[in-house]
Design an enzyme around this catalytic site. Structure first.
Site, PDB file in Angstrom:
ATOM      1  N   ASP A   9      65.081   3.211  19.191  1.00  0.00           N
ATOM      2  CA  ASP A   9      66.449   2.938  19.655  1.00  0.00           C
ATOM      3  C   ASP A   9      67.342   4.126  19.303  1.00  0.00           C
ATOM      4  O   ASP A   9      68.519   3.966  18.978  1.00  0.00           O
ATOM      5  CB  ASP A   9      66.987   1.640  19.040  1.00  0.00           C
ATOM      6  N   HIS A  25      68.369  -0.922  10.037  1.00  0.00           N
ATOM      7  CA  HIS A  25      68.491  -2.067  10.938  1.00  0.00           C
ATOM      8  C   HIS A  25      67.856  -3.333  10.380  1.00  0.00           C
ATOM      9  O   HIS A  25      68.298  -4.440  10.696  1.00  0.00           O
ATOM     10  CB  HIS A  25      67.852  -1.739  12.300  1.00  0.00           C
ATOM     11  N   ASN A  47      68.323  -7.819  15.683  1.00  0.00           N
ATOM     12  CA  ASN A  47      69.584  -7.101  15.885  1.00  0.00           C
ATOM     13  C   ASN A  47      70.238  -7.525  17.189  1.00  0.00           C
ATOM     14  O   ASN A  47      69.578  -7.655  18.218  1.00  0.00           O
ATOM     15  CB  ASN A  47      69.342  -5.586  15.892  1.00  0.00           C
ATOM     16  N   HIS A  78      67.314   6.252  23.520  1.00  0.00           N
ATOM     17  CA  HIS A  78      68.466   6.683  24.319  1.00  0.00           C
ATOM     18  C   HIS A  78      68.711   8.187  24.262  1.00  0.00           C
ATOM     19  O   HIS A  78      69.284   8.750  25.192  1.00  0.00           O
ATOM     20  CB  HIS A  78      69.736   5.980  23.840  1.00  0.00           C
ATOM     21  N   ALA A  98      75.227   1.895  15.895  1.00  0.00           N
ATOM     22  CA  ALA A  98      75.095   2.393  17.272  1.00  0.00           C
ATOM     23  C   ALA A  98      73.742   3.075  17.441  1.00  0.00           C
ATOM     24  O   ALA A  98      73.638   4.296  17.417  1.00  0.00           O
ATOM     25  CB  ALA A  98      76.228   3.352  17.598  1.00  0.00           C
ATOM     26  N   GLY A  99      72.699   2.273  17.604  1.00  0.00           N
ATOM     27  CA  GLY A  99      71.379   2.866  17.704  1.00  0.00           C
ATOM     28  C   GLY A  99      70.963   3.458  16.367  1.00  0.00           C
ATOM     29  O   GLY A  99      71.489   3.099  15.310  1.00  0.00           O
ATOM     30  N   GLU A 148      69.301  -0.918  29.446  1.00  0.00           N
ATOM     31  CA  GLU A 148      69.857  -1.767  28.384  1.00  0.00           C
ATOM     32  C   GLU A 148      71.348  -1.916  28.662  1.00  0.00           C
ATOM     33  O   GLU A 148      72.136  -1.012  28.408  1.00  0.00           O
ATOM     34  CB  GLU A 148      69.630  -1.172  26.998  1.00  0.00           C
ATOM     35  N   ASP A 198      63.773   1.666  10.327  1.00  0.00           N
ATOM     36  CA  ASP A 198      64.448   2.847   9.784  1.00  0.00           C
ATOM     37  C   ASP A 198      65.078   2.599   8.419  1.00  0.00           C
ATOM     38  O   ASP A 198      65.715   3.487   7.854  1.00  0.00           O
ATOM     39  CB  ASP A 198      65.518   3.347  10.750  1.00  0.00           C
ATOM     40  N   GLY A 199      64.895   1.383   7.873  1.00  0.00           N
ATOM     41  CA  GLY A 199      65.494   1.068   6.590  1.00  0.00           C
ATOM     42  C   GLY A 199      66.963   0.712   6.677  1.00  0.00           C
ATOM     43  O   GLY A 199      67.590   0.408   5.662  1.00  0.00           O
TER      44      GLY A 199
END
Length: 373
Positions: free
Chosen positions: A270, A247, A215, A61, A305-306, A125, A244-245
């Site tokens: 994301d 999510h 998710n 995004h 949020a992402g 999305e 990313d550790g």
């Protein structure tokens, strides 16, 4: 050696056929001209480094303090440049939930950048997602996936729409999946409350991607397996994972790889605007996000949020934390997403005739050193 011809020698090369130590890669102009051959004077010595194909991000995004959802070309260029600096040589532009007309306007702007070769396509999305699983999307702007509304956004992208995420349990969901499949646009199941059966129906209707699996969807229960099991078990589905550790716990990522395999896993970022930046406040479409210690959460409600992830970090984690082989990591970060987008003839692997999109990593810790696009 001609100015438009470069030979990289001495590096570890991760090729479709396997890992080659002390390899040689020749680039002519914008393409890979050959692999192998003797070292000659003028070769660039990359001993101690690893060369992999450029990364392909299906779902991003923002970054560099900018957002694709701004609908401003200069911001979109900054996002693409930020992720390019971190190894993403092929990138989609993902929107977020907004008023239909505003998202259509954003798509028109982004489609020009696709035509210019900056972006690989547009991913919508939202807003066709579940209120119960909306995450960082404004609930009051969500809409049922009425095929006419879905088609309006696809048409606004002027043939550059590549993927639409929707919740198939909503009214019009399955009809929209069928329509997208007929149009050649990837239908992705995500931000959904669908049960196992409805998810299987969506796959049968033509859905081929799981948007950030695990998710924004129900978890696995022993008598209600939900969408996760349906999406993992079907060989037609590519599953997105955010490594990313934050999510996903590493063991959950390992579970997905053990079930689907690297050929069906696409590692994504994301990422929102804070990727490549520091902590602070950032917009995500019409919402405000606070990033603290690298974790992005909505100011109101605190939902994740992402991410602030870049794909060079995802590669490093995959190899050093999850224990993936270099070949598996390359498959999930380059080959699999390239194949899904229909770009495997041009990008996603180091092969003669393909674009010279390369990432150079330190062989000791797999930190990014250089990028060629």
């Amino acid at each position: 050696m001609a100015a438009d011809r470069t030979a990289l020698s001495g590096a570890r090369l991760v090729l479709p056929s396997g890992v080659v130590e002390d390899g040689r890669l020749v680039v002519e102009g914008a393409v890979v001209a050959g692999v192998g051959g003797p070292v000659v004077p003028g070769d660039l010595d990359l001993s101690g480094f690893t060369v992999v194909p450029g990364f392909v991000d299906l779902h991003v995004h923002g970054g560099g303090g900018a957002s694709y959802a701004s609908g401003v070309a200069e911001e979109a260029l900054r996002v693409a440049r930020t992720h390019l600096e971190h190894g993403t040589t092929t990138t989609m532009a993902s929107t977020v939930t907004g008023e239909i007309d505003e998202v259509a306007r954003q798509a028109a702007v982004l489609s020009e950048l696709v035509e210019d070769g900056v972006l690989a396509g547009i991913h919508f999305e939202g807003p066709f997602i579940s209120h119960n699983r909306c995450g960082a999307h404004r609930p009051d702007l969500l809409r049922d996936p009425d095929p006419a509304l879905v088609r309006k956004l696809v048409d606004a992208a002027r043939g550059r729409a590549r993927m639409v995420t929707l919740a198939p349990e909503l009214p019009g969901g399955l009809e929209s999946v069928r329509m997208l499949a007929e149009l050649g646009v990837v239908a992705a199941v995500g931000h959904t409350d669908a049960d196992y059966g409805r998810t299987l129906e969506a796959v049968e209707a033509g859905a081929t991607v799981a948007t950030h699996l695990f998710n924004a969807m129900p978890g696995i229960a022993h008598r209600a397996p939900g969408p996760i099991v349906a999406l993992l078990e079907d060989e037609r589905v590519t599953v997105e994972l955010i490594n990313d550790g934050v999510h996903l716990h590493p063991s959950v990522l390992d579970l997905a790889y053990g079930t689907a395999g690297a050929a069906r896993v696409a590692l994504i970022t994301d990422a929102m605007g804070a990727a490549g930046m520091g902590d602070g406040l950032y917009p995500l479409g019409p919402l405000q996000v606070e990033v603290r210690d690298g974790v992005a959460r909505l100011v109101e409600g605190g939902a994740i949020a992402g991410s602030t992830l870049t794909l060079d970090v995802a590669f490093k984690r995959s190899v050093t934390v999850n224990g993936l082989t270099l070949g598996q990591a390359v498959e999930s970060l380059s080959a699999t997403p390239a194949r899904l987008l229909g770009l495997a003839d041009r990008v996603g692997s180091l092969e003669p005739g393909k674009q010279a999109d390369l990432v150079v990593l330190d062989s000791a810790g797999y930190d990014l050193v250089a990028v060629m696009r």
